[in-house]
Each structure stands twice: as structure tokens, then as C-alpha cells.
Design a protein around this motif. Structure first.
Motif, PDB file in Angstrom:
ATOM      1  N   ILE A 220       1.016  -1.177   0.088  1.00 25.86           N
ATOM      2  CA  ILE A 220      -0.009  -0.038   0.146  1.00 25.86           C
ATOM      3  C   ILE A 220       0.880   1.182   0.122  1.00 25.86           C
ATOM      4  CG2 ILE A 220      -1.661   1.235   1.300  1.00 25.86           C
ATOM      5  CD1 ILE A 220      -2.948  -1.280   2.310  1.00 25.86           C
ATOM      6  N   ALA A 221       1.882   1.229   0.870  1.00 29.34           N
ATOM      7  CA  ALA A 221       3.019   2.383   0.802  1.00 29.34           C
ATOM      8  C   ALA A 221       3.440   2.664  -0.348  1.00 29.34           C
ATOM      9  CB  ALA A 221       3.686   2.263   1.990  1.00 29.34           C
ATOM     10  N   VAL A 226       4.210   5.718  -5.539  1.00 26.60           N
ATOM     11  CA  VAL A 226       4.584   5.625  -6.797  1.00 26.60           C
ATOM     12  C   VAL A 226       3.623   6.805  -7.448  1.00 26.60           C
ATOM     13  CG1 VAL A 226       4.448   4.265  -9.117  1.00 26.60           C
ATOM     14  CG2 VAL A 226       5.790   3.362  -6.687  1.00 26.60           C
ATOM     15  N   GLY A 227       2.361   6.723  -7.047  1.00 28.26           N
ATOM     16  CA  GLY A 227       1.241   7.461  -7.516  1.00 28.26           C
ATOM     17  C   GLY A 227       1.741   9.022  -7.442  1.00 28.26           C
ATOM     18  N   VAL A 228       1.755   9.287  -6.155  1.00 23.07           N
ATOM     19  CA  VAL A 228       2.199  10.662  -5.924  1.00 23.07           C
ATOM     20  C   VAL A 228       3.432  11.280  -6.635  1.00 23.07           C
ATOM     21  CG1 VAL A 228       2.843  12.345  -4.000  1.00 23.07           C
ATOM     22  CG2 VAL A 228       1.194  10.781  -3.217  1.00 23.07           C
ATOM     23  N   ILE A 229       4.541  10.396  -6.660  1.00 25.55           N
ATOM     24  CA  ILE A 229       5.606  10.639  -7.512  1.00 25.55           C
ATOM     25  C   ILE A 229       5.375  11.075  -8.792  1.00 25.55           C
ATOM     26  CG2 ILE A 229       7.951  10.457  -8.116  1.00 25.55           C
ATOM     27  CD1 ILE A 229       8.201   9.071  -5.227  1.00 25.55           C
ATOM     28  N   SER A 230       4.757   9.949  -9.426  1.00 22.29           N
ATOM     29  CA  SER A 230       4.479  10.073 -10.914  1.00 22.29           C
ATOM     30  C   SER A 230       3.641  11.048 -11.059  1.00 22.29           C
ATOM     31  CB  SER A 230       3.893   8.691 -11.415  1.00 22.29           C
ATOM     32  OG  SER A 230       2.909   8.293 -10.825  1.00 22.29           O
ATOM     33  N   TYR A 265       0.909   2.383 -13.326  1.00 24.83           N
ATOM     34  CA  TYR A 265       0.747   1.111 -13.093  1.00 24.83           C
ATOM     35  C   TYR A 265       1.800   0.314 -13.094  1.00 24.83           C
ATOM     36  CZ  TYR A 265      -1.825  -3.178 -12.860  1.00 24.83           C
ATOM     37  OH  TYR A 265      -2.580  -4.637 -12.225  1.00 24.83           O
ATOM     38  N   GLY A 266       2.252   0.357 -14.344  1.00 17.60           N
ATOM     39  CA  GLY A 266       3.599  -0.478 -14.680  1.00 17.60           C
ATOM     40  C   GLY A 266       4.767  -0.449 -13.591  1.00 17.60           C
ATOM     41  N   VAL A 267       5.237   0.910 -13.231  1.00 17.76           N
ATOM     42  CA  VAL A 267       6.202   1.034 -12.345  1.00 17.76           C
ATOM     43  C   VAL A 267       5.926   0.283 -10.931  1.00 17.76           C
ATOM     44  CG1 VAL A 267       7.305   2.719 -11.017  1.00 17.76           C
ATOM     45  CG2 VAL A 267       7.256   2.992 -13.544  1.00 17.76           C
ATOM     46  N   ALA A 268       4.545   0.717 -10.492  1.00 18.93           N
ATOM     47  CA  ALA A 268       4.129   0.233  -9.247  1.00 18.93           C
ATOM     48  C   ALA A 268       4.036  -1.129  -8.922  1.00 18.93           C
ATOM     49  CB  ALA A 268       2.867   0.739  -8.950  1.00 18.93           C
ATOM     50  N   GLU A 269       3.789  -1.841 -10.182  1.00 21.84           N
ATOM     51  CA  GLU A 269       3.766  -3.404 -10.062  1.00 21.84           C
ATOM     52  C   GLU A 269       5.167  -3.937 -10.111  1.00 21.84           C
ATOM     53  OE1 GLU A 269       0.921  -5.562 -10.023  1.00 21.84           O
ATOM     54  OE2 GLU A 269      -0.045  -3.921  -9.343  1.00 21.84           O
ATOM     55  N   VAL A 270       6.031  -3.332 -10.823  1.00 23.70           N
ATOM     56  CA  VAL A 270       7.209  -3.781 -11.123  1.00 23.70           C
ATOM     57  C   VAL A 270       7.910  -3.897  -9.906  1.00 23.70           C
ATOM     58  CG1 VAL A 270       9.591  -3.360 -12.155  1.00 23.70           C
ATOM     59  CG2 VAL A 270       7.642  -3.379 -13.562  1.00 23.70           C
ATOM     60  N   ILE A 271       7.743  -2.771  -9.074  1.00 23.65           N
ATOM     61  CA  ILE A 271       8.710  -2.794  -7.772  1.00 23.65           C
ATOM     62  C   ILE A 271       7.890  -3.285  -6.506  1.00 23.65           C
ATOM     63  CG2 ILE A 271       9.781  -0.659  -8.614  1.00 23.65           C
ATOM     64  CD1 ILE A 271       8.209   0.969  -6.777  1.00 23.65           C
ATOM     65  N   GLY A 272       6.716  -3.975  -6.719  1.00 21.36           N
ATOM     66  CA  GLY A 272       5.976  -4.665  -5.947  1.00 21.36           C
ATOM     67  C   GLY A 272       4.760  -3.775  -4.971  1.00 21.36           C
ATOM     68  N   GLY A 273       4.443  -2.764  -5.576  1.00 23.00           N
ATOM     69  CA  GLY A 273       3.430  -1.777  -4.975  1.00 23.00           C
ATOM     70  C   GLY A 273       2.012  -2.170  -5.594  1.00 23.00           C
ATOM     71  N   ALA A 278      -1.936   3.088  -7.015  1.00 19.28           N
ATOM     72  CA  ALA A 278      -0.757   4.064  -7.576  1.00 19.28           C
ATOM     73  C   ALA A 278      -1.567   4.869  -8.584  1.00 19.28           C
ATOM     74  CB  ALA A 278       0.378   3.332  -8.264  1.00 19.28           C
ATOM     75  N   VAL A 279      -2.351   4.293  -9.505  1.00 19.86           N
ATOM     76  CA  VAL A 279      -3.158   5.137 -10.421  1.00 19.86           C
ATOM     77  C   VAL A 279      -3.970   6.054 -10.137  1.00 19.86           C
ATOM     78  CG1 VAL A 279      -4.774   4.950 -12.299  1.00 19.86           C
ATOM     79  CG2 VAL A 279      -2.873   3.385 -12.269  1.00 19.86           C
ATOM     80  N   PHE A 280      -4.659   5.714  -8.898  1.00 18.20           N
ATOM     81  CA  PHE A 280      -5.602   6.550  -8.359  1.00 18.20           C
ATOM     82  C   PHE A 280      -4.785   7.904  -7.649  1.00 18.20           C
ATOM     83  CE2 PHE A 280      -8.073   8.188  -4.616  1.00 18.20           C
ATOM     84  CZ  PHE A 280      -9.203   8.682  -5.300  1.00 18.20           C
ATOM     85  N   THR A 281      -3.911   7.510  -7.045  1.00 22.17           N
ATOM     86  CA  THR A 281      -3.384   8.594  -6.304  1.00 22.17           C
ATOM     87  C   THR A 281      -2.518   9.618  -7.258  1.00 22.17           C
ATOM     88  OG1 THR A 281      -1.329   7.067  -5.770  1.00 22.17           O
ATOM     89  CG2 THR A 281      -3.023   7.661  -4.304  1.00 22.17           C
ATOM     90  N   CYS A 282      -2.119   8.682  -8.513  1.00 20.53           N
ATOM     91  CA  CYS A 282      -1.371   9.712  -9.740  1.00 20.53           C
ATOM     92  C   CYS A 282      -2.256  10.906 -10.075  1.00 20.53           C
ATOM     93  CB  CYS A 282      -0.955   8.640 -10.838  1.00 20.53           C
ATOM     94  SG  CYS A 282      -0.377   9.534 -12.128  1.00 20.53           S
ATOM     95  N   ALA A 283      -3.678  10.196 -10.359  1.00 18.38           N
ATOM     96  CA  ALA A 283      -4.577  11.165 -10.722  1.00 18.38           C
ATOM     97  C   ALA A 283      -4.941  12.375  -9.913  1.00 18.38           C
ATOM     98  CB  ALA A 283      -6.020  10.468 -11.175  1.00 18.38           C
ATOM     99  N   MET A 284      -4.880  11.819  -8.665  1.00 15.62           N
ATOM    100  CA  MET A 284      -5.192  12.995  -7.444  1.00 15.62           C
ATOM    101  C   MET A 284      -4.036  13.971  -7.364  1.00 15.62           C
ATOM    102  SD  MET A 284      -8.225  12.498  -5.446  1.00 15.62           S
ATOM    103  CE  MET A 284      -7.588  13.336  -4.359  1.00 15.62           C
ATOM    104  N   ALA A 285      -2.671  13.432  -7.603  1.00 16.25           N
ATOM    105  CA  ALA A 285      -1.856  14.198  -7.470  1.00 16.25           C
ATOM    106  C   ALA A 285      -1.499  15.152  -8.640  1.00 16.25           C
ATOM    107  CB  ALA A 285      -0.321  13.523  -7.687  1.00 16.25           C
TER     108      ALA A 285
END
Length: 443
Positions: A220-221, A226-230, A265-273, A278-285
Motif C-alpha cells: 500500500i505504501a 509511486v502514484g504521488v511521485i509520478s 501502473y507498470g512501475v508500481a507493479e514492477v517494484i511490488g506495490g 498508484a493510478v488513483f493517487t497519480c490522478a489525484m496528484a
């Protein structure tokens, strides 16, 4: 079935994606109801009747189709939410109080309630019972448009407003249900993994510590980070890039939203998140950067069109599958679980989550009618189909065909139940709001 029929189905879905929404909007008809019903009819027609739609035979395809549909909807939800949420502003977290209550209280109660009812009262094996609870727990950002917020608001002239943080939803129920659906699609994942571990590794003692540390906390973390940064990086490029051609907000190139979705989504899944989070928080960011700019509306419009097409395809295929044997393994136990969740458990869990909720914790009063509507309208949909397909591809469940029948039945019942009642419920709630405003005006 001949391959040509696949093109017929896809072409029909695309035509419907263009034609259906404006027609149904004029008639005030719920689109998912029409599409599922049309799928039921198509499944009985020659040509479509022989289509192999058994999800157990196409686990990978079902997983990826439903996965991408949910991802697109999560990006759309994140862009649509006007209410700010800042890590450094405690006040903004308080305005999301109904969301946290639905996620932290109602959702675990639904998972636990379904699992215990299926196992303790109906004799379903523990791994399958937990998987059923986890798969049916998340509410759906795809099918609940009647009770969710619309697109993002815009500032004057399509640019900034003087105080963009004042942009906000007026309807507390729509905000609560939209934000809940945006977040719980990712938060259900730990419990799906718990069911997988029960089926593959045995008792909780074998994997419980790892599950808490990694699946429940670590992933989750990572997903949120990843979402916030991206999201921040993409928004900074789109709004403030020194090279004008890369300043996508100025050029009006909305496809950056799809690029951000896929990359995040790809980055988050690759590093295990968790990629959903990640996608939802990316959109929020992204939305938090130049919040009132019209570019958010442009991106949301593209995402909405893609979501509409994907939803049409999924609903048509689901309807056809229902008349091609998907409900063959449904029994009284599955019907009991579905009705228990939709008519008893979710409404009670939602009401319990609002006990002690201060009226002034949000931007305005969250009154009795709003609490009832928010508690009842936990629409089930594409996310449940994804989680079941995902789990089935990672572990063996003896009851998998029965699970598919139960989940499909629950989704369809939810589509019809919530689709038919949503206009009346929202009108009832809005009458209460108007009465409150009238009383305040008189005083």
C-alpha cells in the motif's frame, strides 16, 4: 464461433458507446441496465450463442480486460474529484472523513461478514469464503455513475482561479461514494492475497507476519508513493515544462492521461506495490497541480470515452455469459450471500461506519438521508470480476465455478437494484437538502 463474430460484437459495442449515452440521458435510463440486458438477449441469438465465455477457460484474458477497465475508471475518478487532499494539511483529511469511515469500517465489516456467513452458515471452505468476501467488498467506480460526481470543475476561462483550493463537491454523498470506489479497489487486494495464501500455504501461522508487513502495509505504501511521485512529475511536465511543446496543458494534448496511467501502473507493479492505488493517487496528484485548469477536463473527457467503451464491452460480454452457462453453478447459497450483502450487510455496515460522525467534520452537514444513501449504494461491478479472475490464476479453488456464478449474479443484481433505485434515492436525498436550506434561509 467464427472470428468474424468477434468483430461484430466489438463493432456493436463501439456504436453503442457513441449512441447509447446521449439517448439514455434523455430518457433518464441507467446505461448498465440496458447493456447487461442487451447482452442477455445477444447471448441467445445464433452466432453469439456458441461463443465460449467460460471465465475459467479464459482467466488471463478476463483478468487483463477487467484490470484495464478498472484502471481507466480509477484515473477518471481521481481526475474528477475536486476536493483537495494534502499530506501536510490535516484539515483536508477531515473533509474526507466519510471516505475514511467507509473504507476503515464498512469495507472490513463487509469482507468479514460475507466470509463468516459463507463459511459459518453455509459451509463454504475457508479460502473460498474469504475470497468471496474480498472480491465482493470493493464498490465499483465503473458502474456507479448515477451516484458519483461528474467531471472536474473548471476555472474562469479555462485557466486558474484565484483560490483553487476552494473548488469542491457540493454533494457529500456523491463525493463519499466516488472517493470510496476510487480507493477500495486497491485496498481489497491484501484480503485477496490472504485467500490465495490460505489456499496455497495453509494456516495463518505460516504467512500471517509476512502478510501484515508486506501485503497489508508495504505494498500500500509503495503504491501510494509511486502514484504521488509520478502524478507530480507528469503534472509538472504538463504545466511548467520550459519547452513549450512539452507543456501539454498549453497544447491541449489529453492523451498524457493514458500514458500516465500505463506508466504508473507498470512501475508500481514492477517494484511490488499496488498499481490500482498508484493510478488513483497519480490522478489525484495531477489534479492537485493547477487544480482549476481546464486541462484536467480535457484529460478526463478522453479517459471517460475510453472507460465508456471498455465498460460496454465488459457488460455485453457479461450479459452474454449469463445466458451461456455462467450461472449454471448458482445455488440457494449463492443467492443468499448476494442478497445478504446487498440488502443487509452493506447498508448496516455503512450506517455503523457513520456512528458518532460529527456533522461538521466535512465541508457541510452530512445528514441522516445522506448517511442512508451512502450506506446503501455500494455498487458491485467490474472490480469484483477482476479480483476473482486474479485469484483464480494464482491458486486452485475447488469452488471456482460456483464462485464465478455467485460473483456474476451479485454484480447483475447490483446493476439492476442500484440502477433502478438510484434516481429515486438521490431525489429523496436532494429533497432533504433543499428542506435544510429552506429552514436555514427562514432563520
Amino acid at each position: 464461433m467464427k472470428p468474424a463474430w468477434i468483430y461484430v460484437a466489438l463493432g456493436l459495442a463501439l456504436f453503442l458507446a457513441v449512441i447509447v449515452p446521449p439517448v439514455l440521458h434523455r430518457w433518464k435510463v441507467n446505461a448498465p441496465i440496458v447493456l447487461v440486458t442487451l447482452g442477455l438477449v445477444l447471448g441467445l441469438l445464433p452466432g453469439f450463442r456458441d461463443l465460449d465465455l467460460d471465465p475459467t477457460s479464459h482467466e488471463v484474458a478476463v483478468t487483463h480486460i477487467t484490470e484495464f477497465t478498472v484502471l481507466v475508471s480509477l484515473m477518471g475518478v481521481g481526475l474528477a474529484l475536486d476536493r483537495p487532499l494534502s499530506l501536510r494539511d490535516v484539515g483536508s483529511w477531515r473533509t474526507w472523513s466519510p471516505t475514511w469511515r467507509l473504507l476503515g469500517i464498512a469495507m472490513p465489516l463487509c469482507i468479514t461478514g460475507v466470509a463468516l456467513f459463507a463459511w459459518g452458515a453455509l459451509g463454504v471452505a475457508v479460502p473460498a469464503a474469504l475470497l468471496l468476501g474480498a472480491a465482493l467488498a470493493p464498490t465499483d467506480p465503473v458502474l456507479a455513475s448515477d451516484v458519483q460526481v461528474g467531471g472536474p470543475n473548471e476555472g474562469e476561462g479555462g485557466g486558474d482561479v484565484e483560490d483553487s483550493e476552494e473548488v469542491d463537491e457540493d454533494d457529500e454523498v456523491r463525493f463519499a461514494l466516488t472517493s470510496e470506489a476510487g480507493l477500495n479497489d486497491g485496498l481489497a487486494f491484501p484480503f485477496v492475497y490472504a485467500a490465495i495464501f490460505l489456499a496455497t500455504m495453509g494456516g495463518v501461522a505460516e504467512w500471517g507476519g509476512r502478510w501484515v508487513a508486506w501485503e497489508l502495509v508495504g505494498k500500500i505504501a509503495i503504491g501510494v508513493a509511486v502514484g504521488v511521485i509520478s502524478g507530480w512529475a507528469v503534472a509538472r511536465l504538463a504545466f511548467t515544462a520550459r519547452v513549450e511543446e512539452l507543456r501539454f496543458a498549453a497544447t491541449g494534448e489529453p492523451l498524457i492521461a493514458i500514458a500516465a496511467l500505463l506508466a504508473t501502473y507498470g512501475v508500481a507493479e514492477v517494484i511490488g506495490g499496488y498499481g490500482f492505488l498508484a493510478v488513483f493517487t497519480c490522478a489525484m496528484a495531477m489534479r492537485s497541480f493547477e487544480r482549476a485548469h481546464s486541462y484536467h477536463h480535457d484529460m478526463h473527457e478522453v479517459i471517460e470515452r475510453l472507460e465508456r467503451l471498455l465498460t460496454l464491452v465488459v457488460l455485453l460480454l457479461l450479459g452474454m455469459a449469463l445466458t451461456n452457462g455462467l450461472l449454471a453453478n448458482l445455488d440457494w447459497r449463492g443467492v443468499a450471500i448476494s442478497l445478504f450483502l446487498l440488502l443487509v450487510l452493506r447498508p448496516l455496515a455503512g450506517l455503523v461506519s457513520f456512528l458518532g460522525h460529527p456533522h461538521r467534520e466535512g465541508p457541510r452537514d452530512f445528514d441522516r438521508r445522506e448517511r442512508v444513501v451512502a450506506a446503501v449504494f455500494g455498487v458491485r461491478g467490474v472490480g469484483s470480476l477482476f479480483y476473482l479472475a486474479y485469484a483464480a490464476s494464482h491458486a486452485e479453488f475447488d469452488e471456482i465455478r460456483w464462485l464465478w456464478s455467485v460473483v456474476a449474479f451479485t454484480v447483475v443484481v447490483s446493476v439492476y437494484l442500484h440502477g433502478f433505485t438510484a434516481p429515486f434515492a438521490m431525489a429523496w436525498q436532494e429533497r432533504g437538502e433543499q428542506s435544510t436550506r429552506d429552514a436555514a434561509a427562514r432563520t
